[in-house]
Scaffold this motif. Structure first.
Motif, PDB file in Angstrom:
ATOM      1  N   GLU A 269      -3.594  -5.824   0.593  1.00  0.00           N
ATOM      2  CA  GLU A 269      -3.864  -6.574  -0.804  1.00  0.00           C
ATOM      3  C   GLU A 269      -2.825  -7.599  -0.366  1.00  0.00           C
ATOM      4  OE1 GLU A 269      -5.570  -6.810  -3.518  1.00  0.00           O
ATOM      5  OE2 GLU A 269      -6.601  -4.856  -3.265  1.00  0.00           O
TER       6      GLU A 269
ATOM      7  N   SER B 151      -3.943 -11.858   0.263  1.00  0.00           N
ATOM      8  CA  SER B 151      -3.748 -12.721  -0.771  1.00  0.00           C
ATOM      9  C   SER B 151      -4.035 -14.208  -0.513  1.00  0.00           C
ATOM     10  CB  SER B 151      -2.496 -12.404  -1.773  1.00  0.00           C
ATOM     11  OG  SER B 151      -2.393 -13.393  -2.654  1.00  0.00           O
TER      12      SER B 151
ATOM     13  N   SER C 211      -0.394  -8.441  -7.220  1.00  0.00           N
ATOM     14  CA  SER C 211      -0.827  -9.757  -7.671  1.00  0.00           C
ATOM     15  C   SER C 211       0.334 -10.215  -8.565  1.00  0.00           C
ATOM     16  CB  SER C 211      -2.016  -9.797  -8.425  1.00  0.00           C
ATOM     17  OG  SER C 211      -1.950 -10.196  -9.393  1.00  0.00           O
TER      18      SER C 211
ATOM     19  N   SER D  55      -3.812  -3.588  -6.577  1.00  0.00           N
ATOM     20  CA  SER D  55      -3.992  -5.170  -6.713  1.00  0.00           C
ATOM     21  C   SER D  55      -3.201  -5.707  -7.632  1.00  0.00           C
ATOM     22  CB  SER D  55      -5.505  -5.512  -6.661  1.00  0.00           C
ATOM     23  OG  SER D  55      -5.945  -4.836  -7.671  1.00  0.00           O
TER      24      SER D  55
END
Ligand code: NDP
Length: 480
Positions: A212, A216, A44, A40
């Protein structure tokens, strides 16, 4: 052994976890590289850098973005031989195919959208005197682009190119099964100095890294190509957030051959449409329907030619079929061949593993396989096998052929062989699939809408369709 890197914020970087996944060469069955097992934090970071890069990229003139796409296209062109070899090693496809189709097409995808964005226009409506409506099309934000393993760079670039051309920034994930050319693309982007964050490529497993990305809240739209079950999972996550999504999914395509076809052409192209890329193209025809008048003749000639197709080392120019992409997919295909026999099918040719000698002895090769004697409703004729396996069955009338073609939950592509123009048009009208080829197969014009009906997907890629998908239309009404 080579370690692939993620491409985040303009740099090639290691995954935060320091963990890697094995990358196999399907022709040898051996690990030959390592893929970042991104978590993650990596995702991110990629999304934040895409978000940061978005305003400047979106504000560029179309001509400026087009220049960047042209540079990427030139970078691919310069490295065509190397990329083709890498694609063949990673995927198992014949090098000749990667050289003639996959890499040139990836190059052309960038070139095409560099040009398309320069010609993209929106509508205006003169409503009445003193009132004008026009459609303002703006880029949307961060696009998540997820692609499969069968045509790795070709389908990866088919999403990234229009997303970037339209002014979005991108977080992309190639299939973990075939990540190499996406990595090599990121090297090209570094070499040409593409502005940081405009394109981010994060490697890893679909169920973790891919999930992931699409989960998001920071991504603005999703373009996905892959299996129908994965598409349904993605739709469940994206639909309640009301984000745009395009889903290009599986297929179980019919290949209809009428008595009045050009026999030689139908045979020649059907060999390709059945077994190109080991049958691992979503557009391959896997249900061959032949009109009874030529059924025996077609079957005999087709089976004869299939049995002569050479399976072996993808690097060898004589190999018509290379390796199956992964061991699990190889086993899945063999299990479908078993199933077909349990369902009452007769194998006319093929059906077995091929074990070449030498370096490829442990590779995942399967003979091109033709199966007869199955009804339309059995699992072999209903489920996507996605390998070098086709069924063949007779039909009597045009209505029956169309009904057989439609009696499946997929609707991606169909091929029709006839010299009767009226019949060809009627079939095109009544077959429920997104693409119909008459007397040809895989003739692609990048301007045409591309996509499927029913369980084969939602939305269309290609030409203006993709540029419409990657922009948000806003109606502006002016009273003057
Ligand atoms: P998958 O659906 O397994 O995977 C497609 C991509 O999605 C891969 O990058 C995969 O990653 C990723 N992925 C898997 N799970 C998730 C998740 N939960 N969230 C986000 N991403 C995820 O398909 P395949 O790769 O096996 O490709 C074969 C399928 O693709 C066939 O059904 C074929 O018909 C279809 N296809 C359709 C085309 C079309 O245009 N309609 C064209 C080409 C193929 P990873 O591989 O790393 O797990």
């Amino acid at each position: 052994m080579q370690k692939i890197a993620n491409y985040i914020n303009g740099k090639l970087v290691e995954p935060h976890s320091g963990k890697y996944i094995d990358n196999y060469n399907p022709a040898t069955g051996q690990v030959y590289a390592f893929i970042p097992d991104s978590n993650s934090q990596d995702v991110s970071q990629a999304i934040s850098s895409a978000k940061k890069a978005f305003p400047r990229w979106a504000a560029l003139q179309n001509s400026e973005r087009a220049k960047w796409l042209e540079k990427i296209s030139e970078g691919i062109h310069t490295k065509l031989e190397m990329l083709a070899k890498a694609e063949s090693i990673d995927n198992g496809k014949p090098l000749s195919l990667a050289k003639a189709v996959d890499i040139p097409r990836a190059r052309d995808n960038f070139k095409f959208y560099a040009s398309a964005i320069m010609h993209f226009a929106s509508e205006s409506h003169h409503t009445q005197e003193g009132m004008l409506n026009f459609t303002l099309r703006k880029p949307i934000g961060v696009a998540a682009c997820i692609s499969p393993w069968n045509l790795p760079l070709y389908l990866f670039s088919w999403k990234i190119a229009p997303a970037l051309a339209a002014g979005n920034t991108v977080v992309a994930k190639p299939s973990e099964i075939t990540p190499m050319t996406a990595y090599l693309l990121s090297e090209i982007c570094v070499e040409i100095g593409l502005p940081a964050g405009v394109l981010n490529i994060v490697h890893g497993l679909g169920a973790t890294t891919g999930n992931e990305i699409i989960s998001s809240h920071e991504i603005d739209l999703v373009s996905f190509t892959g299996g129908t079950a994965t598409g349904a999972h993605i739709a469940k996550i994206i639909a309640p957030k009301f984000k745009k999504m395009s889903l290009e999914l599986g297929g179980k395509n019919p290949n209809i051959i009428f008595n009045d076809c050009d026999f030689e052409a139908a045979i020649k192209t059907s060999l390709n449409s059945s077994f190109a890329n080991q049958g691992q193209i979503c557009l391959c025809g896997s249900r061959i329907l032949v009109q009874r008048g030529i059924y025996e003749k077609f079957k005999t000639e087709f089976v004869n030619q299939v049995s002569q197709m050479k399976v072996g080392d993808p690097m060898n120019d004589q190999s018509r079929l290379g390796a199956i992409v992964s061991q699990s997919h190889f086993q899945k295909i063999l299990s479908y061949i078993d199933l077909a026999q349990q369902e009452g099918g007769t194998i006319l040719t093929g059906g077995k593993r091929v074990q070449p000698t030498g370096e490829c002895k442990d590779g995942w090769f399967i003979e091109p396989t033709v199966i007869e004697g199955l009804d339309q409703q059995c699992r072999t004729n209903q489920e996507e096998i996605f390998g070098p396996v086709v069924t063949i069955q007779p039909f009597d009338t045009e209505e029956e052929a169309v009904a057989l073609a439609n009696s499946n939950e997929y609707g991606l592509a169909a091929t029709v062989w006839t010299t009767d123009l009226n019949k060809a048009h009627r079939c095109a009208e009544h077959i429920k699939s997104g693409i119909i080829w008459i007397n040809c197969w895989l003739q692609r014009d990048l301007r045409t809408p591309f996509g499927g009906m029913k369980n084969s997907g939602v939305g269309r890629e290609g030409g203006w369709e993709a540029l419409r998908f990657f922009t948000e239309p806003k109606n502006v009404c002016i009273k003057y």
